[in-house]
Design an enzyme around this catalytic site. Sequence first.
Site, mmCIF file in Angstrom:
data_model
loop_
_atom_site.group_PDB
_atom_site.id
_atom_site.type_symbol
_atom_site.label_atom_id
_atom_site.label_comp_id
_atom_site.label_asym_id
_atom_site.label_seq_id
_atom_site.Cartn_x
_atom_site.Cartn_y
_atom_site.Cartn_z
ATOM 1 N N LYS A 1 40.071 44.678 36.215
ATOM 2 C CA LYS A 1 41.460 44.203 36.298
ATOM 3 C C LYS A 1 41.868 43.637 34.944
ATOM 4 O O LYS A 1 41.168 42.778 34.384
ATOM 5 C CB LYS A 1 41.521 43.120 37.374
ATOM 6 C CG LYS A 1 42.869 42.908 38.006
ATOM 7 C CD LYS A 1 42.682 41.948 39.194
ATOM 8 C CE LYS A 1 43.966 41.609 39.865
ATOM 9 N NZ LYS A 1 43.799 40.499 40.819
ATOM 10 N N VAL A 2 42.990 44.132 34.431
ATOM 11 C CA VAL A 2 43.483 43.639 33.133
ATOM 12 C C VAL A 2 44.955 43.235 33.292
ATOM 13 O O VAL A 2 45.669 43.810 34.114
ATOM 14 C CB VAL A 2 43.360 44.715 32.006
ATOM 15 C CG1 VAL A 2 41.921 45.171 31.821
ATOM 16 C CG2 VAL A 2 44.263 45.918 32.278
#
Length: 220
Positions: A83-84
């Site tokens: 997740k970014v």
Amino acid sequence: MKFFLDTANLDELKKASAWGIIDGVTTNPSLIAKEGVPIEEQIRRICDIVDGDISAEVVAVEAGAMIREGRELARIHKNIVIKVPLTRDGIKACSALSKEGYKVNVTLCFSAGQALLAAKAGAYFVSPFVGRLDDIGADGMELIRQIVTIYQNYSFKTQVLAASLRTPNHVIDSALAGAHIGTAPFKVFDSLFNHPLTDKGLDQFLKDHHKAFDQQTVAV
Ligand code: E4P
């Protein structure tokens, strides 16, 4: 529609998994911090409970560092989705990691334009935050509708992960809008069960059953 549980709490995960309705998990640094266990260890424990996509978020802010951290997170388990955040560096990291074959969830999405960037960068999921938009007086669900339409218009493969869902109606409206996935805390999924007519109907069924069969037993 897939249901992801938005938590890093193992008891909640075990309870919801036992219902057989949970397809994956989303975590974020705030949720992991609440559990007081190092991220790697907690993510590993989550992967042991739920067999599905598990989003684990990077805390680095520069693209190169995000890429390195993302690769490390992905080593924890085959089900990890990196997740970014939806920043310039996050999108750069998403492009690189997606090209390497990793699944990436681009989070903190608050506009359709941002969602377009995530899709262009090859994101596996985009996470538009419904509740946080509602919090500031915007229409969070309208964003879900816009993204679903735009992705359909161009056959983008990125899946819409409706996030920051705070109520059962958020889940229902996301489903009506065509979101691929909804992620919500335990209490929201728990609330989905509730309907007064279900309780009333069951109460009546059981009363009728006992009246008929308890009397029969007495007669015999
Ligand atoms: C999920 O990926 C998000 O981190 C989460 O849904 C945010 O929810 P909140 O706005 O209720 O904190």
